[in-house]
Design an enzyme around this catalytic site. Structure first.
Site, PDB file in Angstrom:
ATOM      1  N   GLU A   1      -6.864  12.325   7.789  1.00  0.00           N
ATOM      2  CA  GLU A   1      -7.023  13.251   6.678  1.00  0.00           C
ATOM      3  C   GLU A   1      -8.207  14.187   6.918  1.00  0.00           C
ATOM      4  O   GLU A   1      -8.129  15.402   6.688  1.00  0.00           O
ATOM      5  CB  GLU A   1      -7.228  12.486   5.358  1.00  0.00           C
ATOM      6  CG  GLU A   1      -5.993  11.740   4.879  1.00  0.00           C
ATOM      7  CD  GLU A   1      -5.917  10.329   5.452  1.00  0.00           C
ATOM      8  OE1 GLU A   1      -6.707  10.012   6.372  1.00  0.00           O
ATOM      9  OE2 GLU A   1      -5.061   9.550   4.992  1.00  0.00           O
TER      10      GLU A   1
ATOM     11  N   ASP B   1     -16.012  12.928   9.491  1.00  0.00           N
ATOM     12  CA  ASP B   1     -14.834  12.172   9.045  1.00  0.00           C
ATOM     13  C   ASP B   1     -13.787  12.164  10.153  1.00  0.00           C
ATOM     14  O   ASP B   1     -13.141  13.177  10.423  1.00  0.00           O
ATOM     15  CB  ASP B   1     -14.261  12.810   7.781  1.00  0.00           C
ATOM     16  CG  ASP B   1     -13.142  11.975   7.161  1.00  0.00           C
ATOM     17  OD1 ASP B   1     -12.684  11.011   7.810  1.00  0.00           O
ATOM     18  OD2 ASP B   1     -12.723  12.297   6.034  1.00  0.00           O
TER      19      ASP B   1
ATOM     20  N   ASP C   1       0.846  -1.185   0.000  1.00  0.00           N
ATOM     21  CA  ASP C   1       0.000   0.000   0.000  1.00  0.00           C
ATOM     22  C   ASP C   1       0.883   1.237   0.000  1.00  0.00           C
ATOM     23  O   ASP C   1       1.966   1.238   0.595  1.00  0.00           O
ATOM     24  CB  ASP C   1      -0.893   0.022   1.246  1.00  0.00           C
ATOM     25  CG  ASP C   1      -2.135  -0.834   1.058  1.00  0.00           C
ATOM     26  OD1 ASP C   1      -2.622  -0.917  -0.087  1.00  0.00           O
ATOM     27  OD2 ASP C   1      -2.608  -1.414   2.043  1.00  0.00           O
TER      28      ASP C   1
ATOM     29  N   ASP D   1      -4.320  -4.141   7.048  1.00  0.00           N
ATOM     30  CA  ASP D   1      -4.781  -3.982   8.429  1.00  0.00           C
ATOM     31  C   ASP D   1      -6.298  -3.999   8.563  1.00  0.00           C
ATOM     32  O   ASP D   1      -6.822  -4.149   9.660  1.00  0.00           O
ATOM     33  CB  ASP D   1      -4.236  -2.676   9.041  1.00  0.00           C
ATOM     34  CG  ASP D   1      -4.560  -1.461   8.199  1.00  0.00           C
ATOM     35  OD1 ASP D   1      -5.484  -1.547   7.364  1.00  0.00           O
ATOM     36  OD2 ASP D   1      -3.893  -0.425   8.368  1.00  0.00           O
TER      37      ASP D   1
ATOM     38  N   SER E   1     -16.746   4.993   1.221  1.00  0.00           N
ATOM     39  CA  SER E   1     -16.740   3.577   0.836  1.00  0.00           C
ATOM     40  C   SER E   1     -15.868   3.416  -0.396  1.00  0.00           C
ATOM     41  O   SER E   1     -15.729   4.344  -1.201  1.00  0.00           O
ATOM     42  CB  SER E   1     -18.157   3.074   0.542  1.00  0.00           C
ATOM     43  OG  SER E   1     -18.628   3.582  -0.689  1.00  0.00           O
ATOM     44  N   ALA E   2     -15.270   2.236  -0.531  1.00  0.00           N
ATOM     45  CA  ALA E   2     -14.404   1.976  -1.677  1.00  0.00           C
ATOM     46  C   ALA E   2     -15.188   2.002  -2.983  1.00  0.00           C
ATOM     47  O   ALA E   2     -14.627   2.259  -4.049  1.00  0.00           O
ATOM     48  CB  ALA E   2     -13.723   0.622  -1.505  1.00  0.00           C
ATOM     49  N   LYS E   3     -16.500   1.772  -2.903  1.00  0.00           N
ATOM     50  CA  LYS E   3     -17.320   1.738  -4.109  1.00  0.00           C
ATOM     51  C   LYS E   3     -17.627   3.141  -4.620  1.00  0.00           C
ATOM     52  O   LYS E   3     -17.451   3.454  -5.798  1.00  0.00           O
ATOM     53  CB  LYS E   3     -18.615   0.978  -3.824  1.00  0.00           C
ATOM     54  CG  LYS E   3     -19.477   0.765  -5.056  1.00  0.00           C
ATOM     55  CD  LYS E   3     -20.697  -0.098  -4.730  1.00  0.00           C
ATOM     56  CE  LYS E   3     -21.526  -0.340  -5.988  1.00  0.00           C
ATOM     57  NZ  LYS E   3     -22.714  -1.182  -5.685  1.00  0.00           N
ATOM     58  N   THR E   4     -18.072   4.028  -3.720  1.00  0.00           N
ATOM     59  CA  THR E   4     -18.429   5.389  -4.136  1.00  0.00           C
ATOM     60  C   THR E   4     -17.224   6.312  -4.175  1.00  0.00           C
ATOM     61  O   THR E   4     -17.214   7.285  -4.920  1.00  0.00           O
ATOM     62  CB  THR E   4     -19.466   5.988  -3.183  1.00  0.00           C
ATOM     63  OG1 THR E   4     -18.879   6.145  -1.878  1.00  0.00           O
ATOM     64  CG2 THR E   4     -20.698   5.092  -3.072  1.00  0.00           C
ATOM     65  N   ARG E   5     -16.212   6.016  -3.334  1.00  0.00           N
ATOM     66  CA  ARG E   5     -14.997   6.824  -3.210  1.00  0.00           C
ATOM     67  C   ARG E   5     -15.322   8.264  -2.846  1.00  0.00           C
ATOM     68  O   ARG E   5     -14.672   9.203  -3.270  1.00  0.00           O
ATOM     69  CB  ARG E   5     -14.171   6.743  -4.506  1.00  0.00           C
ATOM     70  CG  ARG E   5     -13.716   5.321  -4.805  1.00  0.00           C
ATOM     71  CD  ARG E   5     -13.138   5.158  -6.167  1.00  0.00           C
ATOM     72  NE  ARG E   5     -11.930   5.947  -6.317  1.00  0.00           N
ATOM     73  CZ  ARG E   5     -11.644   6.644  -7.422  1.00  0.00           C
ATOM     74  NH1 ARG E   5     -12.485   6.658  -8.436  1.00  0.00           N
ATOM     75  NH2 ARG E   5     -10.526   7.318  -7.504  1.00  0.00           N
TER      76      ARG E   5
END
Length: 689
Positions: A358, A354, A317, A527, A386-390
């Site tokens: 970041e 959030d 990563d 992780d 989410s990894a889908k919508t980013r």
């Protein structure tokens, strides 16, 4: 806290402060290991052990198996018996030292375990006090400041600091909170130092993380690795070959009218079989796991450590491995005619919920520019990334939708609401990407307000480490959720061989499978729960201790310091393990040349082949004893090298082979000639032969 600090210091200083006790315990254990059941596990040393018994019998009755040799056969046979006995003991001693170092670590870890009272939450909301051994997976418990966490689990309610120094060695408490891949997992035996938590138990008694650590570092679950098994088979075959050769010598000796005693034949057999590597093989494997443990990494098996030495591809990563970790908001860039204050205001609103580093840095920068929350956050709905919508953001009570995320994702969000896109956005995107930063666009409904510049910093020295990997023939692949332009800048600056931009969890598995389909062995770190499938798919998966329980269970190594760059160190240790084993095997086999020239002329001295006595040894008896003494002493002499390993150098396989042949092959031929001659002079001087 004091107990944890004391245990950490004790574990840190154990190798130096307790060496004397370790050696004495190992020497006692070496005699315990003489039991036939233990000796059978090592075919080479078992044969030496059988030879010791036979020579002991011919010491008592010199003519038991044939004619005796020398003027004082009992003394001569007795000396051979004694030397063979200590050859076996020294081999057991090497293994016992390696095991002892692991048990010392296990004792320190075991001291952190204790049966404590746990406050179990019942379905009706009441609290029942139970013993920690009564907890089961799925139970919920409550802990408050000062409590020892009774079992492994994941935080589901609360935010608190936890002292993990007993297992990680770091004194600074770690913040634990729910819903975070890197901060929700807690380990039984650690101590909560502030506030309170509600934890869901994730491991049954005896199956917790510390229990597994104790079992592994103690060596209770150690099994031979494939390479170790293959080498053991090779040594067994070589031993059988020499056994057949020695078995034919009595016939030859009768034919040439130069009878050879059974004790001398056994001495020749022991001198020629690869006893050095046979005696050190197990110690090398155990020491490899111990070296990994010294890096604060727990390996589930010696196999995983060994595979690291054969790794062809590293999947890494970007964040936390190649870059320093937490990206920080550096600048807000305005677009579409909006002011800097407006961009800061929208960026602040998008990051209210959030809790990532970041997100917190965006809030901090926005507030520094004068932005303030002008709505009731309790009435608003946070939208998680989410990894889908980013994307992530917030839905306000008045229907306003505010989002921040990858530029292309925000573009799609705005298009779906019939918003307009301007060239300014692409210009800001390219500007940030060319700087190697991560651009995040922010919008309100159908209007894009600007771009957030998240700054990434390459870790010092990482490029040189990747250069080392490349010289060893290891390919490095960087995975990142960043856009392709940013990823290419970071990849070029870091010196990786390839990169996957805008990577999803599915991409990680696909990259690993693609490499494995080409016959390569792959290692990766992770992780989070979404990393678990990829960690399980990789040949070597390294989970962070701060990660989720799912990641730890899927991986075959756990880094207690949660440092993703450890993967590079682990690969180095794996290489060092293979190099050490190969070098000592080369040295052991090369030794046979000198021992051959010492003993063969001694056996057939009566038939006029004394010209083969190129070392000028004093007598046949002295030649045999000198070769055997060297054979015995070289094992303890090489124990430090077997335990610490040969110094690693980033070379190709061909270069390593050439280096091993030159140093350990040539050295293995020359060293015995010198040592055997010196021992012969000493034996002659004291009158042993």
């Amino acid at each position: 806290m004091e107990q944890s600090t004391k245990l950490r210091q004790e574990r840190k200083h154990t190798p130096k402060a307790k060496n004397t006790g370790l050696y004495s315990r190992a020497f006692r254990q070496a005699f315990v290991k003489l039991h036939p059941r233990n000796m059978l596990k090592n075919p080479v040393m078992f044969l030496v052990w059988i030879g010791t018994i036979i020579t002991a019998l011919v010491t008592i009755a010199p003519n038991l198996f044939g004619p005796a040799t020398g003027e004082n056969p009992r003394v001569f046979n007795g000396l051979i018996t004694l030397i063979l006995f200590f050859t076996v003991v020294f081999a057991n001693f090497a293994e016992a030292i390696a095991e002892g170092r692991g048990k010392a670590q296990a004792d320190a870890l075991r001291a952190t375990k204790s049966d404590v009272k746990a406050h179990k939450l019942l379905p009706d909301g009441s609290i029942q006090e139970v013993n920690s051994t009564a907890l089961r997976r799925g139970d919920q418990i409550k802990v408050i400041a000062g409590d020892i966490i009774p079992a492994d689990g994941e935080v589901i309610v609360g935010v608190a600091s936890v002292d993990e120094s007993a297992i990680t060695g770091e004194s600074a408490p770690v913040l634990k909170e729910p819903g975070s891949d890197i901060a929700s997992s807690v380990t039984g035996g650690t101590r909560i130092t502030s506030d309170e938590l509600v934890i869901r138990v994730m491991a049954d008694p005896g199956k917790g993380f510390i229990d597994r650590m104790i079992s592994l570092v103690e060596g209770a679950s150690r099994s031979k690795t494939p390479n170790e098994i293959a080498l053991t088979v090779l040594l067994a075959v070589l031993t059988q070959v020499f056994l057949v050769v020695i078995a034919t010598l009595p016939t030859v000796s009768v034919y040439v009218e130069s009878p050879v005693s059974i004790a001398v034949l056994i001495a020749l057999l022991v001198a020629l079989i690869p006893t050095t590597i046979g005696g050190l093989l197990s110690a090398i494997g155990i020491a490899g796991m111990d070296r990994v443990a010294q890096f604060n990494v727990i390996a589930t098996s010696g196999r995983s450590v060994e595979i690291c030495g054969d790794i062809n591809t590293l999947v890494l990563d970007k964040t936390g491995t190649i870059t320093l970790g937490n990206r920080m908001a550096e600048e807000f860039i305005t677009v579409n005619g909006h002011s800097l204050h407006q961009v800061a205001q929208i960026a602040l609103a998008s990051s209210v919920f959030d809790q990532t580093p970041e997100g917190k840095s965006i809030v901090k920068l926005a507030e520094k520019l004068g932005a303030r929350i002008d709505f009731d956050s309790k009435q608003a709905e946070g939208i998680e990334f989410s990894a889908k919508t980013r994307m992530s953001g917030i839905d306000l009570p008045n229907g306003v939708q505010i989002r921040k995320g990858a530029v292309d994702a925000i573009k799609g969000f705005v298009r779906s609401r019939n918003g307009k896109l301007t060239p300014e956005l692409d210009a800001a995107y390219e500007r940030v990407s060319k700087l190697g930063g991560t651009p995040l666009a922010v919008c309100q409904n159908d209007d894009i307000y600007g771009v957030i510049y998240l700054k990434d910093i390459i870790k010092p020295g990482i490029k040189e480490r990747f250069d080392q990997m490349r010289r060893m023939g290891i390919k490095t692949i960087m995975l990142t959720g960043d856009n392709r332009l940013t990823a290419s800048v970071i990849a070029q600056e870091a010196g990786v061989d390839d990169f996957i931009a805008e990577a999803t969890p599915e991409d990680k598995i696909e990259v690993i499978r693609t490499e494995q389909a080409q016959g390569k062995l792959v290692a990766m770190t992770g992780d989070g729960t979404n990393d678990a499938p990829a960690l399980a798919q990789a040949n070597v998966g390294v989970a962070m201790n701060s990660g989720t329980q799912a990641a730890k269970e899927a991986a075959n190594m756990v880094d207690l310091d949660s440092d993703p760059t450890k993967l590079i160190d682990i690969v180095t240790i794996g290489k060092q393990l293979l190099i050490t084993r190969g070098a000592l095997t080369t040295f052991s086999i090369a030794n046979d040349v000198a021992k051959y020239f010492a003993i063969i002329p001694a056996i057939f001295a009566d038939i006029g082949i004394g010209s083969l006595n190129i070392m000028g040894l004093a007598s046949p008896e002295s030649a045999v004893l000198s070769a055997l003494i060297y054979n015995a002493l070289i094992i303890p002499a090489l124990i430090p090298l077997a335990l610490t390993g040969i110094k690693f150098r980033p070379l190709t396989a061909d270069q390593l082979l050439q280096r091993n042949i030159f140093i350990y092959g040539l050295g293995g031929v020359i060293a015995p000639f010198i040592a055997v001659k010196m021992i012969d002079i000493l034996i002659t001087a004291v009158g042993l032969a």
